[in-house]
Design an enzyme around this catalytic site. Structure first.
Site, PDB file in Angstrom:
ATOM      1  N   SER A   1       0.819  -1.223   0.000  1.00 52.91           N
ATOM      2  CA  SER A   1       0.000   0.000   0.000  1.00 52.91           C
ATOM      3  C   SER A   1       0.847   1.265   0.000  1.00 52.91           C
ATOM      4  O   SER A   1       1.997   1.273   0.456  1.00 52.91           O
ATOM      5  CB  SER A   1      -0.924   0.009   1.223  1.00 52.91           C
ATOM      6  OG  SER A   1      -1.859  -1.037   1.158  1.00 52.91           O
TER       7      SER A   1
ATOM      8  N   GLY B   1      -2.402 -14.557   2.765  1.00 46.32           N
ATOM      9  CA  GLY B   1      -2.490 -13.639   3.891  1.00 46.32           C
ATOM     10  C   GLY B   1      -3.903 -13.445   4.398  1.00 46.32           C
ATOM     11  O   GLY B   1      -4.119 -13.246   5.601  1.00 46.32           O
TER      12      GLY B   1
ATOM     13  N   LEU C   1     -21.461  -7.534  28.910  1.00 51.07           N
ATOM     14  CA  LEU C   1     -20.856  -6.980  30.120  1.00 51.07           C
ATOM     15  C   LEU C   1     -21.501  -5.659  30.533  1.00 51.07           C
ATOM     16  O   LEU C   1     -21.209  -5.144  31.614  1.00 51.07           O
ATOM     17  CB  LEU C   1     -19.349  -6.788  29.938  1.00 51.07           C
ATOM     18  CG  LEU C   1     -18.481  -7.993  30.331  1.00 51.07           C
ATOM     19  CD1 LEU C   1     -18.706  -9.180  29.387  1.00 51.07           C
ATOM     20  CD2 LEU C   1     -17.002  -7.630  30.353  1.00 51.07           C
TER      21      LEU C   1
ATOM     22  N   GLU D   1      -5.433  -6.451   4.493  1.00 55.37           N
ATOM     23  CA  GLU D   1      -5.335  -7.546   3.512  1.00 55.37           C
ATOM     24  C   GLU D   1      -6.488  -7.509   2.504  1.00 55.37           C
ATOM     25  O   GLU D   1      -6.986  -8.546   2.052  1.00 55.37           O
ATOM     26  CB  GLU D   1      -5.317  -8.919   4.212  1.00 55.37           C
ATOM     27  CG  GLU D   1      -4.286  -9.070   5.301  1.00 55.37           C
ATOM     28  CD  GLU D   1      -2.859  -9.133   4.778  1.00 55.37           C
ATOM     29  OE1 GLU D   1      -2.673  -9.026   3.559  1.00 55.37           O
ATOM     30  OE2 GLU D   1      -1.946  -9.272   5.593  1.00 55.37           O
TER      31      GLU D   1
END
Length: 382
Positions: free
Chosen positions: A129, A244, A340, A365
Protein backbone atom coordinates in the site's frame (compact mmCIF):
# COMPACT_ATOMS: atom_id res chain seq x y z
CA UNK A 1 -11.52 -20.08 28.52
CA UNK A 2 -14.23 -21.85 26.56
CA UNK A 3 -12.99 -25.26 25.38
CA UNK A 4 -12.23 -25.39 21.65
CA UNK A 5 -12.11 -28.68 19.74
CA UNK A 6 -9.12 -28.46 17.42
CA UNK A 7 -8.77 -30.15 14.03
CA UNK A 8 -5.18 -31.33 14.49
CA UNK A 9 -4.18 -34.08 12.04
CA UNK A 10 -1.49 -35.91 13.99
CA UNK A 11 0.45 -36.20 17.28
CA UNK A 12 3.14 -33.81 16.05
CA UNK A 13 0.50 -31.10 15.56
CA UNK A 14 -0.99 -31.83 18.98
CA UNK A 15 2.43 -31.42 20.61
CA UNK A 16 3.00 -28.20 18.65
CA UNK A 17 -0.31 -26.82 19.85
CA UNK A 18 0.50 -27.67 23.45
CA UNK A 19 3.73 -25.67 23.06
CA UNK A 20 1.75 -22.75 21.64
CA UNK A 21 -0.66 -22.77 24.58
CA UNK A 22 2.25 -22.88 27.03
CA UNK A 23 3.93 -19.90 25.36
CA UNK A 24 0.64 -18.00 25.29
CA UNK A 25 0.22 -18.50 29.03
CA UNK A 26 3.81 -17.51 29.86
CA UNK A 27 4.68 -14.86 27.28
CA UNK A 28 1.48 -13.35 25.84
CA UNK A 29 -1.21 -13.25 28.52
CA UNK A 30 0.94 -11.44 31.14
CA UNK A 31 1.94 -8.71 28.69
CA UNK A 32 -0.99 -8.05 26.37
CA UNK A 33 -3.10 -5.50 28.27
CA UNK A 34 -0.14 -3.48 29.54
CA UNK A 35 1.72 -3.39 26.23
CA UNK A 36 -1.41 -2.32 24.36
CA UNK A 37 -2.08 0.43 26.89
CA UNK A 38 1.52 1.64 26.62
CA UNK A 39 1.61 1.29 22.79
CA UNK A 40 4.67 -0.93 23.26
CA UNK A 41 5.84 -3.22 20.48
CA UNK A 42 6.62 -6.74 21.80
CA UNK A 43 9.75 -7.45 19.79
CA UNK A 44 11.06 -9.84 22.44
CA UNK A 45 7.89 -11.92 22.21
CA UNK A 46 8.37 -12.42 18.47
CA UNK A 47 11.96 -13.45 19.12
CA UNK A 48 10.79 -16.03 21.68
CA UNK A 49 8.19 -17.38 19.25
CA UNK A 50 10.79 -17.43 16.50
CA UNK A 51 13.22 -19.49 18.56
CA UNK A 52 10.36 -21.91 19.21
CA UNK A 53 9.87 -22.27 15.46
CA UNK A 54 6.54 -20.47 15.27
CA UNK A 55 7.59 -17.86 12.68
CA UNK A 56 8.34 -20.45 10.01
CA UNK A 57 5.56 -23.03 10.31
CA UNK A 58 4.11 -23.11 6.74
CA UNK A 59 7.46 -23.16 4.92
CA UNK A 60 9.65 -26.01 3.71
CA UNK A 61 11.98 -27.66 6.22
CA UNK A 62 14.88 -27.62 3.74
CA UNK A 63 14.99 -23.82 4.13
CA UNK A 64 14.49 -23.79 7.89
CA UNK A 65 10.70 -23.86 7.90
CA UNK A 66 8.40 -25.94 10.04
CA UNK A 67 6.92 -27.96 7.18
CA UNK A 68 3.41 -27.66 8.62
CA UNK A 69 0.23 -27.67 6.53
CA UNK A 70 -1.74 -24.45 6.41
CA UNK A 71 -4.52 -26.17 8.36
CA UNK A 72 -2.18 -26.42 11.36
CA UNK A 73 -0.40 -23.09 10.88
CA UNK A 74 -3.67 -21.14 10.84
CA UNK A 75 -4.90 -22.76 14.04
CA UNK A 76 -1.66 -21.65 15.70
CA UNK A 77 -2.25 -18.10 14.43
CA UNK A 78 -5.80 -18.26 15.78
CA UNK A 79 -4.59 -19.30 19.24
CA UNK A 80 -1.97 -16.55 19.30
CA UNK A 81 -4.61 -13.97 18.32
CA UNK A 82 -6.97 -15.35 20.95
CA UNK A 83 -4.36 -14.39 23.53
CA UNK A 84 -3.02 -11.23 21.86
CA UNK A 85 -4.08 -9.99 18.43
CA UNK A 86 -0.92 -7.91 17.94
CA UNK A 87 1.13 -11.10 18.08
CA UNK A 88 -1.19 -13.29 16.03
CA UNK A 89 -1.42 -10.70 13.27
CA UNK A 90 2.32 -10.07 13.47
CA UNK A 91 3.05 -13.75 12.81
CA UNK A 92 0.67 -13.65 9.85
CA UNK A 93 2.37 -10.54 8.44
CA UNK A 94 5.81 -12.11 8.85
CA UNK A 95 4.62 -15.17 6.92
CA UNK A 96 3.22 -12.86 4.24
CA UNK A 97 6.57 -11.06 3.96
CA UNK A 98 8.38 -14.39 3.44
CA UNK A 99 5.90 -15.67 0.86
CA UNK A 100 7.22 -13.89 -2.23
CA UNK A 101 10.74 -15.25 -1.90
CA UNK A 102 9.59 -18.72 -0.84
CA UNK A 103 7.15 -19.06 -3.75
CA UNK A 104 8.75 -17.10 -6.57
CA UNK A 105 12.44 -16.77 -5.68
CA UNK A 106 15.20 -18.67 -7.45
CA UNK A 107 16.76 -21.67 -5.75
CA UNK A 108 19.91 -19.65 -5.10
CA UNK A 109 17.91 -16.79 -3.56
CA UNK A 110 15.98 -19.15 -1.31
CA UNK A 111 19.12 -20.94 -0.17
CA UNK A 112 20.83 -17.61 0.52
CA UNK A 113 18.17 -15.60 2.35
CA UNK A 114 15.22 -17.76 3.35
CA UNK A 115 16.92 -19.66 6.23
CA UNK A 116 17.72 -16.35 7.92
CA UNK A 117 14.20 -15.03 7.35
CA UNK A 118 12.73 -18.19 8.86
CA UNK A 119 15.35 -18.71 11.56
CA UNK A 120 13.51 -16.91 14.33
CA UNK A 121 15.65 -13.84 14.90
CA UNK A 122 14.34 -11.89 11.91
CA UNK A 123 10.94 -10.26 11.49
CA UNK A 124 9.49 -9.23 8.14
CA UNK A 125 7.24 -6.50 6.71
CA UNK A 126 5.11 -6.55 3.56
CA UNK A 127 5.02 -3.28 1.63
CA UNK A 128 2.28 -2.91 -0.99
CA UNK A 129 0.00 0.00 0.00
CA UNK A 130 0.86 3.66 -0.50
CA UNK A 131 -0.75 6.90 0.72
CA UNK A 132 -2.81 7.17 -2.50
CA UNK A 133 -2.84 3.47 -3.44
CA UNK A 134 -4.84 1.19 -1.17
CA UNK A 135 -7.53 -1.00 -2.71
CA UNK A 136 -6.27 0.15 -6.13
CA UNK A 137 -2.90 -1.45 -5.48
CA UNK A 138 -1.90 -1.43 -9.16
CA UNK A 139 -1.80 2.39 -9.01
CA UNK A 140 1.30 2.39 -6.81
CA UNK A 141 3.95 4.94 -7.76
CA UNK A 142 7.06 4.01 -5.76
CA UNK A 143 9.69 3.88 -8.49
CA UNK A 144 12.70 1.57 -8.80
CA UNK A 145 15.31 2.30 -11.48
CA UNK A 146 18.08 -0.17 -12.25
CA UNK A 147 21.38 1.69 -12.09
CA UNK A 148 24.38 -0.57 -12.38
CA UNK A 149 24.09 -3.51 -10.01
CA UNK A 150 21.31 -2.07 -7.84
CA UNK A 151 17.84 -0.55 -8.02
CA UNK A 152 17.48 3.02 -6.82
CA UNK A 153 14.08 3.25 -5.10
CA UNK A 154 12.09 6.41 -4.41
CA UNK A 155 8.60 6.63 -2.94
CA UNK A 156 6.52 6.01 0.17
CA UNK A 157 4.87 2.80 1.34
CA UNK A 158 2.01 3.28 3.81
CA UNK A 159 0.21 1.32 6.52
CA UNK A 160 3.17 -1.01 6.98
CA UNK A 161 3.00 -3.38 9.95
CA UNK A 162 6.39 -3.71 11.75
CA UNK A 163 7.72 -0.60 9.98
CA UNK A 164 10.95 0.42 11.68
CA UNK A 165 11.14 -2.85 13.62
CA UNK A 166 11.37 -5.37 10.78
CA UNK A 167 14.64 -6.88 9.60
CA UNK A 168 13.56 -7.20 5.97
CA UNK A 169 10.94 -5.57 3.74
CA UNK A 170 9.23 -7.11 0.72
CA UNK A 171 8.72 -4.04 -1.48
CA UNK A 172 6.30 -3.76 -4.40
CA UNK A 173 7.74 -1.10 -6.72
CA UNK A 174 7.19 0.26 -10.20
CA UNK A 175 9.89 -0.62 -12.72
CA UNK A 176 7.91 0.52 -15.80
CA UNK A 177 4.77 2.48 -16.64
CA UNK A 178 2.90 -0.56 -17.96
CA UNK A 179 0.17 -0.59 -15.30
CA UNK A 180 0.03 -3.76 -13.19
CA UNK A 181 2.58 -5.34 -15.55
CA UNK A 182 5.09 -2.67 -14.57
CA UNK A 183 5.28 -3.72 -10.90
CA UNK A 184 8.18 -5.71 -9.50
CA UNK A 185 9.09 -7.17 -6.09
CA UNK A 186 12.30 -6.40 -4.22
CA UNK A 187 13.59 -7.85 -0.95
CA UNK A 188 15.23 -5.02 1.01
CA UNK A 189 17.18 -5.32 4.22
CA UNK A 190 16.62 -3.07 7.22
CA UNK A 191 19.38 -0.52 7.38
CA UNK A 192 19.42 0.01 3.62
CA UNK A 193 20.81 3.53 3.04
CA UNK A 194 18.00 5.81 1.91
CA UNK A 195 15.33 3.87 3.83
CA UNK A 196 13.69 5.55 6.81
CA UNK A 197 10.39 5.38 8.64
CA UNK A 198 7.53 7.70 9.41
CA UNK A 199 5.91 8.39 12.74
CA UNK A 200 3.77 5.46 13.97
CA UNK A 201 0.08 5.89 13.22
CA UNK A 202 -2.13 6.79 16.20
CA UNK A 203 -4.63 3.96 15.85
CA UNK A 204 -7.98 3.07 17.37
CA UNK A 205 -6.77 -0.38 18.38
CA UNK A 206 -3.83 -2.77 18.09
CA UNK A 207 -1.67 -0.06 19.59
CA UNK A 208 1.06 -2.53 20.46
CA UNK A 209 1.50 -3.27 16.74
CA UNK A 210 3.53 -0.57 15.02
CA UNK A 211 2.07 0.73 11.74
CA UNK A 212 4.01 3.42 9.91
CA UNK A 213 5.20 4.59 6.52
CA UNK A 214 8.39 3.31 4.90
CA UNK A 215 10.18 6.24 3.26
CA UNK A 216 12.46 5.42 0.33
CA UNK A 217 14.68 8.29 -0.81
CA UNK A 218 17.24 6.89 -3.19
CA UNK A 219 17.40 3.57 -1.36
CA UNK A 220 19.80 1.18 -3.11
CA UNK A 221 18.56 -2.42 -3.28
CA UNK A 222 20.94 -4.89 -4.98
CA UNK A 223 19.61 -6.23 -8.30
CA UNK A 224 20.13 -9.79 -7.05
CA UNK A 225 17.28 -9.09 -4.62
CA UNK A 226 14.69 -8.84 -7.38
CA UNK A 227 12.14 -11.60 -6.69
CA UNK A 228 11.10 -13.40 -9.87
CA UNK A 229 11.48 -11.17 -12.92
CA UNK A 230 10.64 -7.55 -13.61
CA UNK A 231 6.92 -7.08 -14.09
CA UNK A 232 5.97 -10.11 -11.96
CA UNK A 233 5.49 -8.15 -8.75
CA UNK A 234 1.73 -7.64 -8.97
CA UNK A 235 1.14 -11.37 -9.50
CA UNK A 236 3.39 -12.06 -6.53
CA UNK A 237 1.46 -9.54 -4.44
CA UNK A 238 -1.95 -10.99 -5.29
CA UNK A 239 -0.80 -14.56 -4.68
CA UNK A 240 0.62 -13.56 -1.31
CA UNK A 241 -2.61 -11.81 -0.35
CA UNK A 242 -4.63 -14.97 -0.98
CA UNK A 243 -2.58 -16.72 1.68
CA UNK A 244 -2.49 -13.64 3.89
CA UNK A 245 -6.28 -13.34 3.93
CA UNK A 246 -6.48 -16.73 5.58
CA UNK A 247 -4.13 -15.47 8.28
CA UNK A 248 -6.43 -12.51 8.92
CA UNK A 249 -9.46 -14.84 9.00
CA UNK A 250 -7.72 -16.96 11.64
CA UNK A 251 -6.84 -13.84 13.63
CA UNK A 252 -10.48 -12.73 13.51
CA UNK A 253 -11.67 -16.08 14.82
CA UNK A 254 -9.10 -15.95 17.62
CA UNK A 255 -10.16 -12.46 18.64
CA UNK A 256 -13.84 -13.41 18.54
CA UNK A 257 -13.11 -16.51 20.61
CA UNK A 258 -11.41 -14.32 23.22
CA UNK A 259 -14.49 -12.07 23.34
CA UNK A 260 -16.75 -15.09 23.69
CA UNK A 261 -14.54 -16.47 26.48
CA UNK A 262 -14.81 -13.20 28.41
CA UNK A 263 -18.55 -12.88 27.86
CA UNK A 264 -19.31 -16.44 28.99
CA UNK A 265 -17.17 -16.10 32.10
CA UNK A 266 -18.81 -12.82 33.02
CA UNK A 267 -22.34 -14.10 32.38
CA UNK A 268 -21.75 -17.13 34.62
CA UNK A 269 -20.62 -14.99 37.55
CA UNK A 270 -22.65 -11.78 37.24
CA UNK A 271 -25.93 -12.01 39.16
CA UNK A 272 -29.06 -9.93 38.65
CA UNK A 273 -32.52 -10.56 40.06
CA UNK A 274 -31.11 -13.34 42.20
CA UNK A 275 -29.48 -15.51 39.54
CA UNK A 276 -26.55 -15.48 37.03
CA UNK A 277 -27.38 -13.48 33.94
CA UNK A 278 -26.51 -16.49 31.76
CA UNK A 279 -29.80 -17.99 33.00
CA UNK A 280 -31.74 -15.24 31.23
CA UNK A 281 -32.70 -16.19 27.71
CA UNK A 282 -31.79 -12.77 26.31
CA UNK A 283 -28.18 -13.28 27.37
CA UNK A 284 -28.02 -17.03 26.74
CA UNK A 285 -29.25 -16.72 23.17
CA UNK A 286 -26.83 -13.88 22.49
CA UNK A 287 -23.96 -16.11 23.66
CA UNK A 288 -25.28 -18.94 21.49
CA UNK A 289 -25.26 -16.70 18.42
CA UNK A 290 -21.73 -15.58 19.25
CA UNK A 291 -20.55 -19.19 19.59
CA UNK A 292 -22.22 -20.10 16.30
CA UNK A 293 -20.43 -17.26 14.52
CA UNK A 294 -17.04 -18.29 15.90
CA UNK A 295 -17.54 -21.95 14.98
CA UNK A 296 -18.67 -21.21 11.43
CA UNK A 297 -15.78 -18.81 10.96
CA UNK A 298 -13.31 -21.46 12.06
CA UNK A 299 -14.89 -23.96 9.66
CA UNK A 300 -14.65 -21.43 6.80
CA UNK A 301 -10.94 -20.74 7.16
CA UNK A 302 -10.12 -24.42 7.72
CA UNK A 303 -12.03 -25.40 4.58
CA UNK A 304 -10.03 -22.87 2.56
CA UNK A 305 -6.77 -24.02 4.18
CA UNK A 306 -7.47 -27.63 3.25
CA UNK A 307 -8.00 -26.62 -0.36
CA UNK A 308 -4.64 -24.86 -0.28
CA UNK A 309 -2.94 -27.87 1.30
CA UNK A 310 -4.45 -30.11 -1.39
CA UNK A 311 -3.07 -27.89 -4.15
CA UNK A 312 -6.52 -26.73 -5.24
CA UNK A 313 -7.50 -23.16 -6.15
CA UNK A 314 -8.48 -21.41 -2.93
CA UNK A 315 -8.59 -17.68 -3.69
CA UNK A 316 -12.37 -17.38 -3.60
CA UNK A 317 -12.58 -19.55 -0.49
CA UNK A 318 -9.97 -17.31 1.17
CA UNK A 319 -11.98 -14.19 0.29
CA UNK A 320 -15.14 -15.79 1.71
CA UNK A 321 -13.33 -16.76 4.89
CA UNK A 322 -11.79 -13.32 5.32
CA UNK A 323 -15.10 -11.58 4.71
CA UNK A 324 -17.16 -13.82 6.98
CA UNK A 325 -14.64 -14.10 9.82
CA UNK A 326 -13.84 -10.41 10.11
CA UNK A 327 -17.47 -9.27 9.90
CA UNK A 328 -18.26 -11.94 12.49
CA UNK A 329 -15.48 -10.74 14.79
CA UNK A 330 -16.83 -7.19 14.68
CA UNK A 331 -20.29 -8.47 15.57
CA UNK A 332 -19.13 -10.84 18.32
CA UNK A 333 -16.86 -8.32 20.03
CA UNK A 334 -19.68 -5.75 19.97
CA UNK A 335 -22.04 -8.29 21.52
CA UNK A 336 -19.45 -9.13 24.18
CA UNK A 337 -19.44 -5.49 25.26
CA UNK A 338 -23.24 -5.67 25.46
CA UNK A 339 -23.13 -8.77 27.68
CA UNK A 340 -20.86 -6.98 30.12
CA UNK A 341 -23.01 -3.85 30.02
CA UNK A 342 -21.41 -0.79 31.58
CA UNK A 343 -18.38 -2.80 32.64
CA UNK A 344 -17.80 -3.77 29.03
CA UNK A 345 -17.36 -0.12 28.14
CA UNK A 346 -14.51 0.33 30.62
CA UNK A 347 -10.86 -0.57 30.31
CA UNK A 348 -11.16 -2.73 33.45
CA UNK A 349 -12.30 -5.55 31.15
CA UNK A 350 -10.66 -6.54 27.85
CA UNK A 351 -13.77 -6.62 25.67
CA UNK A 352 -13.67 -2.90 24.84
CA UNK A 353 -10.15 -3.47 23.47
CA UNK A 354 -11.32 -6.49 21.49
CA UNK A 355 -14.08 -4.39 19.92
CA UNK A 356 -11.63 -1.67 18.91
CA UNK A 357 -9.19 -4.22 17.53
CA UNK A 358 -11.81 -6.08 15.49
CA UNK A 359 -12.48 -3.11 13.23
CA UNK A 360 -9.10 -3.14 11.55
CA UNK A 361 -9.53 -6.76 10.48
CA UNK A 362 -12.33 -5.66 8.12
CA UNK A 363 -9.81 -3.35 6.42
CA UNK A 364 -6.39 -5.05 6.23
CA UNK A 365 -5.34 -7.55 3.51
CA UNK A 366 -8.04 -6.13 1.25
CA UNK A 367 -11.12 -4.40 2.61
CA UNK A 368 -14.28 -6.45 2.94
CA UNK A 369 -15.72 -4.51 0.04
CA UNK A 370 -12.84 -5.83 -2.07
CA UNK A 371 -13.57 -9.35 -0.81
CA UNK A 372 -17.15 -9.00 -2.00
CA UNK A 373 -15.82 -7.91 -5.38
CA UNK A 374 -13.57 -10.98 -5.57
CA UNK A 375 -16.42 -13.30 -4.61
CA UNK A 376 -18.97 -11.76 -6.96
CA UNK A 377 -16.57 -11.91 -9.90
CA UNK A 378 -15.96 -15.59 -9.20
CA UNK A 379 -19.71 -16.21 -9.39
CA UNK A 380 -19.90 -14.86 -12.94
CA UNK A 381 -16.60 -16.21 -14.24
CA UNK A 382 -17.01 -18.60 -17.16
Amino acid sequence: MVAVERALPNEEAVALFELVQELCAKELQPRAAQYEAEERFPREVFRTLGHAGLLSLPYEEKYGGGGQPYEVYLQVVEELARNWLTVGLGVSVHSLACYGLAKFGSEQQKETWLPGMLGGDQLGAYCLSEPQSGSDAAALTTRAVLEGDAYTVRGTKAWITHSGHADFYTLMVRTSDDGAKGISALLAEAGTPGMSFGKPENKMGMRGSVTAQVLLDGARVPAERLIGVEGQGFSIALSALEAGRLGIAACAVGLAQAALDAAVEYAKNREQFGKPIVDFQGVAFLLADMATGVATGRAAYLAAARRRDAGLPYGTAAAIAKLHCTDMAMRVTTDAVQVLGGYGYTTDFPVERYMREAKVLQIVEGTNQVQRLVISRALTRA
